[in-house]
Design a protein around this motif. Structure first.
Motif, PDB file in Angstrom:
ATOM      1  N   TYR A   1       0.844  -1.209   0.000  1.00  0.00           N
ATOM      2  CA  TYR A   1       0.000   0.000   0.000  1.00  0.00           C
ATOM      3  C   TYR A   1       0.871   1.248   0.000  1.00  0.00           C
ATOM      4  N   ALA A   2       0.429   2.256  -0.763  1.00  0.00           N
ATOM      5  CA  ALA A   2       1.054   3.582  -0.763  1.00  0.00           C
ATOM      6  C   ALA A   2      -0.032   4.641  -0.888  1.00  0.00           C
ATOM      7  N   VAL A   3       0.143   5.764  -0.194  1.00  0.00           N
ATOM      8  CA  VAL A   3      -0.860   6.842  -0.229  1.00  0.00           C
ATOM      9  C   VAL A   3      -0.969   7.439  -1.633  1.00  0.00           C
ATOM     10  N   GLY A   4       0.146   7.766  -2.245  1.00  0.00           N
ATOM     11  CA  GLY A   4       0.138   8.284  -3.610  1.00  0.00           C
ATOM     12  C   GLY A   4      -0.241   9.729  -3.720  1.00  0.00           C
ATOM     13  N   ALA A   5      -1.481  10.056  -3.446  1.00  0.00           N
ATOM     14  CA  ALA A   5      -1.959  11.447  -3.471  1.00  0.00           C
ATOM     15  C   ALA A   5      -3.199  11.521  -2.609  1.00  0.00           C
ATOM     16  N   ASP A   6      -3.274  12.559  -1.799  1.00  0.00           N
ATOM     17  CA  ASP A   6      -4.389  12.713  -0.872  1.00  0.00           C
ATOM     18  C   ASP A   6      -5.336  13.792  -1.401  1.00  0.00           C
ATOM     19  N   PRO A   7      -6.594  13.419  -1.715  1.00  0.00           N
ATOM     20  CA  PRO A   7      -7.520  14.434  -2.216  1.00  0.00           C
ATOM     21  C   PRO A   7      -8.037  15.368  -1.142  1.00  0.00           C
ATOM     22  N   ASN A   8      -7.823  15.013   0.132  1.00  0.00           N
ATOM     23  CA  ASN A   8      -8.380  15.802   1.226  1.00  0.00           C
ATOM     24  C   ASN A   8      -7.479  16.987   1.525  1.00  0.00           C
ATOM     25  N   THR A   9      -7.712  18.058   0.831  1.00  0.00           N
ATOM     26  CA  THR A   9      -6.917  19.271   1.014  1.00  0.00           C
ATOM     27  C   THR A   9      -7.476  20.137   2.137  1.00  0.00           C
ATOM     28  N   GLU A  10      -8.610  19.724   2.726  1.00  0.00           N
ATOM     29  CA  GLU A  10      -9.224  20.473   3.810  1.00  0.00           C
ATOM     30  C   GLU A  10      -9.350  19.581   5.040  1.00  0.00           C
ATOM     31  N   LEU A  11      -9.668  20.186   6.143  1.00  0.00           N
ATOM     32  CA  LEU A  11      -9.848  19.447   7.383  1.00  0.00           C
ATOM     33  C   LEU A  11     -11.111  18.595   7.319  1.00  0.00           C
ATOM     34  N   ALA A  12     -11.106  17.502   8.065  1.00  0.00           N
ATOM     35  CA  ALA A  12     -12.272  16.634   8.182  1.00  0.00           C
ATOM     36  C   ALA A  12     -12.594  16.457   9.661  1.00  0.00           C
ATOM     37  N   VAL A  13     -13.780  15.976   9.947  1.00  0.00           N
ATOM     38  CA  VAL A  13     -14.178  15.738  11.338  1.00  0.00           C
ATOM     39  C   VAL A  13     -13.183  14.792  12.002  1.00  0.00           C
ATOM     40  N   ALA A  14     -12.735  15.134  13.194  1.00  0.00           N
ATOM     41  CA  ALA A  14     -11.777  14.319  13.933  1.00  0.00           C
ATOM     42  C   ALA A  14     -12.316  12.904  14.099  1.00  0.00           C
ATOM     43  N   ASP A  15     -11.467  11.931  13.760  1.00  0.00           N
ATOM     44  CA  ASP A  15     -11.942  10.551  13.796  1.00  0.00           C
ATOM     45  C   ASP A  15     -10.837   9.607  14.268  1.00  0.00           C
ATOM     46  N   LYS A  16     -10.054   9.070  13.341  1.00  0.00           N
ATOM     47  CA  LYS A  16      -9.063   8.055  13.692  1.00  0.00           C
ATOM     48  C   LYS A  16      -8.004   8.635  14.630  1.00  0.00           C
ATOM     49  N   GLY A  17      -7.761   7.910  15.734  1.00  0.00           N
ATOM     50  CA  GLY A  17      -6.773   8.336  16.721  1.00  0.00           C
ATOM     51  C   GLY A  17      -7.336   9.172  17.846  1.00  0.00           C
ATOM     52  N   PHE A  18      -8.575   9.624  17.720  1.00  0.00           N
ATOM     53  CA  PHE A  18      -9.191  10.455  18.753  1.00  0.00           C
ATOM     54  C   PHE A  18     -10.042   9.600  19.694  1.00  0.00           C
ATOM     55  N   GLU A  19      -9.914   9.850  20.979  1.00  0.00           N
ATOM     56  CA  GLU A  19     -10.791   9.255  21.994  1.00  0.00           C
ATOM     57  C   GLU A  19     -11.394  10.414  22.780  1.00  0.00           C
ATOM     58  N   LEU A  20     -12.684  10.676  22.533  1.00  0.00           N
ATOM     59  CA  LEU A  20     -13.326  11.889  23.038  1.00  0.00           C
ATOM     60  C   LEU A  20     -14.568  11.569  23.857  1.00  0.00           C
ATOM     61  N   ARG A  21     -14.932  12.522  24.684  1.00  0.00           N
ATOM     62  CA  ARG A  21     -16.224  12.489  25.364  1.00  0.00           C
ATOM     63  C   ARG A  21     -16.738  13.925  25.441  1.00  0.00           C
ATOM     64  N   ALA A  22     -18.038  14.081  25.649  1.00  0.00           N
ATOM     65  CA  ALA A  22     -18.643  15.411  25.771  1.00  0.00           C
ATOM     66  C   ALA A  22     -18.958  15.680  27.232  1.00  0.00           C
ATOM     67  N   VAL A  23     -18.534  16.833  27.731  1.00  0.00           N
ATOM     68  CA  VAL A  23     -18.790  17.237  29.106  1.00  0.00           C
ATOM     69  C   VAL A  23     -19.629  18.512  29.080  1.00  0.00           C
ATOM     70  N   CYS A  24     -20.781  18.475  29.744  1.00  0.00           N
ATOM     71  CA  CYS A  24     -21.709  19.612  29.755  1.00  0.00           C
ATOM     72  C   CYS A  24     -21.615  20.333  31.096  1.00  0.00           C
ATOM     73  N   ARG A  25     -21.551  21.657  31.046  1.00  0.00           N
ATOM     74  CA  ARG A  25     -21.447  22.459  32.268  1.00  0.00           C
ATOM     75  C   ARG A  25     -22.499  23.553  32.273  1.00  0.00           C
ATOM     76  N   ASP A  26     -22.858  23.978  33.478  1.00  0.00           N
ATOM     77  CA  ASP A  26     -23.776  25.110  33.610  1.00  0.00           C
ATOM     78  C   ASP A  26     -22.983  26.408  33.634  1.00  0.00           C
ATOM     79  N   ALA A  27     -23.678  27.522  33.870  1.00  0.00           N
ATOM     80  CA  ALA A  27     -23.029  28.829  33.801  1.00  0.00           C
ATOM     81  C   ALA A  27     -21.984  29.018  34.896  1.00  0.00           C
ATOM     82  N   ASP A  28     -22.073  28.224  35.989  1.00  0.00           N
ATOM     83  CA  ASP A  28     -21.097  28.310  37.068  1.00  0.00           C
ATOM     84  C   ASP A  28     -19.923  27.371  36.863  1.00  0.00           C
ATOM     85  N   GLY A  29     -19.927  26.648  35.727  1.00  0.00           N
ATOM     86  CA  GLY A  29     -18.841  25.732  35.442  1.00  0.00           C
ATOM     87  C   GLY A  29     -19.001  24.352  36.050  1.00  0.00           C
ATOM     88  N   GLN A  30     -20.130  24.096  36.673  1.00  0.00           N
ATOM     89  CA  GLN A  30     -20.374  22.784  37.266  1.00  0.00           C
ATOM     90  C   GLN A  30     -20.816  21.784  36.203  1.00  0.00           C
TER      91      GLN A  30
END
Length: 810
Positions: A382-411
């Motif tokens: 396998y070889a990449v050769g040429a990458d058509p993605n010249t722009e950013l894409a939604v973070a995916d491979k390699g990312f481990e994320l969670r969503a944290v919700c806070r109120d106006a006091d930061g809690q």
């Protein structure tokens, strides 16, 4: 024509429920209570009716990878199978998915035509031909509704481009409307009896479609007998009185719409006849009865179809959709030996188009995955050769994320998983403990483990106040404002903005965080939290990448190059300006082909792209957007386990030669000056030769067309598999009038049938020629006119490859 039959008991239940409702309840039922649903009315035993985007999957009410869906190949791929029965099976699966997600109505299929190859949403519609579109769409609708789930055939009508889509006034003659753009809708209403229609954003001949009395009330409901519900495209409804007078039943999304309280007031003020409100409510209640959420009314489907294996069907549709447009010296199927697989899209597959058609599959099989599993160990590089993605894409491979919700006091008030960097919470679908009142900030936080050393780019997709931190450094702390005030969906479909460049080391995790202050515009019709963390890997020198690919190709027996478009090329919300492949992909193909004459190119695009190197390579296979199982399907076809079964549903050629290219309005208007001449009819009229004609597609065997017999309007075609392998053939029948005027195409697709045969076997295909194939729309009479005379029946393998002819007189 008539709609889906409903029993007298069901109609009685609908009428009884209607009589129980007061004006406020009735008008509330016609307005979305949130992004995806209508309100429940417990007083009549009515549950909340839930809708969801399609057409290649059922996303449900959550726009998140945390709620996965089966992802089928793109609609262009489904149409390329030329198999209405396969489309029906796809519909059965999608109904199964809808029931699993608590969805009653699928917002699909899209049956607008490929008027111009520049149409940005081309991949989401079926074909340039109204007859093929109607056949595939009828199969799809029949399948979905056989599972007790409603469909909304869209976008009614002439919604064939994206530029200024909210305001454009498309100018069409009545003949053009009838013979082309209305034709698929008419066929589906007649043959599949859809339970819903979605009216479009655009205007037609001066009237916006959500207020178009002539097209909706007089034609759709009057002439065609449509008895389903008519829902607006999201935010399309603009006028309370105009919409209800124009036949619009439901205004979406909510809670802010032109219906609800505004409609009740218009009735009380004498601006709207309450009988029109009753008609709309009756249509909604009938839909509710059909899908089984109205107490006392028997559902339209009481015995569900057998369970479908979604992954297996996705794989079957994909391989049957692949179109082999070139195969010199039998380069495919692959012969024993080593294979160099090349291309960024071979590793990071693009399996679906962008925009509201997006779903989130639980797994994606890339071409690299599929071929690694299918080929002997040690034979694939396998070889990449040429990458058509010249722009950013939604973070995916390699990312481990969670969503944290806070109120106006930061809690912290709640947390949620985040399988990728895209976060979209609609309505009240918020994490446990989180409410609209207490939600102030959402933070996507976690780690990123790079797979490459170098400068990584991070960015933001969305509007509002953001703070972006990577590896302990704050790179952005400001407000992102809209670039296009005319598009309310910019936060959904707009391009990510680069905001950080950080030098990172492969395999060394770093902390990442993107915080968003939740502020919902007062005038936005629904409550949505939508933003994304975006990312782009280090950009290597393109010449170095191509040189590596050339070395790999030179060392292998066969080179397989995967070229692709990106979400910034084919998506909702914008049209294309050219048909070129993004990045250096054309250079890559030419360099690889020069190094290895046995080069096979896979074109991973949902709609036509220019292939300037097509005569320099051994084989070209169009894989469309192949869905989640695309890599395994590709391996099936390349290795010869299955033959490619697809035929082109639209003409492929260069933009310079394309007959219809105007998609940009002039002072808000877009005249369809070409009339009934789009697609192959326009190419023929202008004497232009495309790269690959409508209906073209090769298999792994040969066919001999032996005879055609026509009795009345039934054509029986005998043909023999004269090659060495079992095969599938699509017999296409075109009807050419003996005498044509300047306003009638030289030929039109009138019918088709698929046949399968073993080597040496003779089979018969039967093709019925519909009455409509002999008719034109008479604008003076305002009616269909049956044109008598001599016609040539042309039995063909494509619009240009005619094998047998016969003449009939009608």
């Amino acid at each position: 024509m008539a709609g889906t039959p409903t029993s007298p008991d069901t109609e009685a239940a609908v009428e009884a429920a209607l009589r129980t409702l007061d004006l406020d309840a009735k008008t509330r039922l016609l307005a979305g209570q949130d992004t995806w649903s209508l309100p429940a009315l417990p007083e009549i035993g009515l549950e909340s009716l839930v809708m969801s985007d399609g057409p290649i999957g059922v996303r449900g009410v959550h726009w998140s990878a945390d709620d996965p869906s089966i992802a089928l190949p793109s609609p262009t791929a489904l149409a390329a199978t030329w198999d209405p029965e396969l489309a029906r099976r796809a519909g059965v699966l999608l109904a199964q998915e809808a029931r699993r997600k608590g969805v009653h109505v699928l917002l699909a299929p899209t049956v607008n035509l490929h008027r111009s190859p520049l149409g940005g949403r081309h991949f989401e519609a079926y074909s340039e031909d109204p007859y093929l579109t109607g056949r595939i769409g009828s199969g799809y609708v029949t399948g979905v509704q056989s599972g007790g789930v409603g469909t909304t055939v869209k976008h009614f009508v002439a919604n064939d481009a994206e530029t200024e889509r909210f305001t454009v006034n498309n100018l069409l003659s009545e003949r053009t409307l009838r013979e082309l753009y209305l034709a698929p809708f008419e066929a589906i209403v007649e043959n599949a009896h859809p339970w819903g229609i979605m009216t479009a954003y655009n205007s037609v001949n001066g009237t916006t479609m959500t207020e178009h009395h002539h097209l909706v009330n007089e034609i759709l409901r009057g002439e065609w007998g449509f008895d389903g519900f008519n829902v607006s495209d999201w935010t399309a409804a603009r006028s309370t009185t105009g919409a209800i007078d124009g036949g619009l039943d439901v205004a979406m999304p909510g809670p802010q719409t032109v219906y609800g309280d505004a409609l009740a007031k218009a009735v009380r003020d004498g601006e709207v006849d309450e009988a029109k409100v009753d008609d709309a409510v009756r249509n909604v209640l009938r839909l509710a009865a059909r899908v089984g959420i109205l107490e006392g009314a028997e559902p339209a489907v009481t015995e569900l179809p057998d369970t479908v294996d979604g992954e297996a069907l996705a794989r079957e549709i994909a391989r049957r959709s692949f179109v082999l447009v070139r195969n010199e010296n039998q380069a495919l199927p692959l012969k024993p030996g080593t294979v160099a697989l090349i291309g960024a899209a071979a590793r990071d597959a693009r399996v679906l188009g962008g925009g509201s058609a997006t779903v989130f599959p639980a797994r994606v099989v890339s071409p690299l995955d599929g071929l690694t599993a299918a080929l002997p160990e040690g034979t694939l590089s396998y070889a990449v050769g040429a990458d058509p993605n010249t722009e950013l894409a939604v973070a995916d491979k390699g990312f481990e994320l969670r969503a944290v919700c806070r109120d106006a006091d930061g809690q912290v008030v709640g947390t949620a998983s985040a399988p990728n960097g895209q976060l979209q919470w609609m309505g009240d679908n918020l994490p446990d403990g989180v409410t609209r009142a207490n939600l102030h900030t959402v933070e996507l936080t976690g780690t990123f483990t790079p797979r490459a050393t170098g400068t990584h780019t991070f960015g933001i997709k969305g509007l509002g106040a953001f703070t972006l931190r990577v590896d302990g450094t704050t790179y952005f702390d400001d407000v992102r404002r809209p670039a296009n005030d005319a598009d309310p969906f910019e936060a959904f479909f707009g391009a990510p903005t680069p905001c950080a460049r950080a030098g990172l080391t492969a395999d060394r995790p770093v902390d990442v965080s993107l915080s968003y202050v939740v502020r919902l515009p007062d005038d936005f019709p629904t409550k949505v939290v939508s933003f994304a963390l975006a990312h782009q890997e280090p950009q290597r020198d393109p010449d170095e990448l191509i040189a590596e690919a050339v070395a790999a190709a030179r060392a292998a027996d066969t080179a397989v190059v995967v070229v692709a478009t990106t979400e910034r090329v084919e998506s909702e919300g914008f049209d294309r300006t050219d048909l070129t492949l993004p990045g250096r992909q054309d250079d890559l193909v030419r360099a690889v082909a020069a190094a290895n004459p046995n080069t096979v190119v896979i074109v991973n695009a949902g709609s036509p792209v220019e292939l300037p190197w097509r005569e320099e390579v051994a084989a070209v296979l169009l894989s469309w957007f192949p869905g989640q199982e695309g890599g395994d399907a590709l391996a099936d076809v390349l290795t010869g386990a299955h033959e490619p079964g697809g035929r082109l549903p639209s003409t492929w050629g260069s933009l310079a030669d394309a007959p219809v290219t105007q998609v940009v309005p002039d002072s808000g208007e877009l005249p369809y000056r070409e009339g009934v001449f789009i697609g192959y009819a326009a190419w023929e009229k202008q004497g232009r030769t495309p790269a690959y004609p409508f209906g073209h597609g090769l298999g792994y065997t040969d066919w001999t067309y032996e005879s055609v017999e026509v009795r009345g309007t039934t054509a029986r075609v005998r043909l023999r598999n004269s090659g060495p392998r079992p095969g599938h053939e699509v017999v296409q029948v075109y009807l050419a009038p003996g005498e044509t005027d300047a306003e009638r195409p030289a030929r039109r697709l009138a019918g088709f049938a698929g046949v399968t045969a073993a080597p040496g076997e003779t089979v018969e295909a039967t093709v019925e020629l519909p009455r409509r194939a002999f008719e034109v729309w008479d604008e003076k009479e305002g009616a269909w006119s049956f044109v008598k005379g001599s016609y040539e029946i042309q039995v063909s393998r494509s619009i240009t490859d005619r094998r047998l002819t016969a003449t009939i007189n009608v």
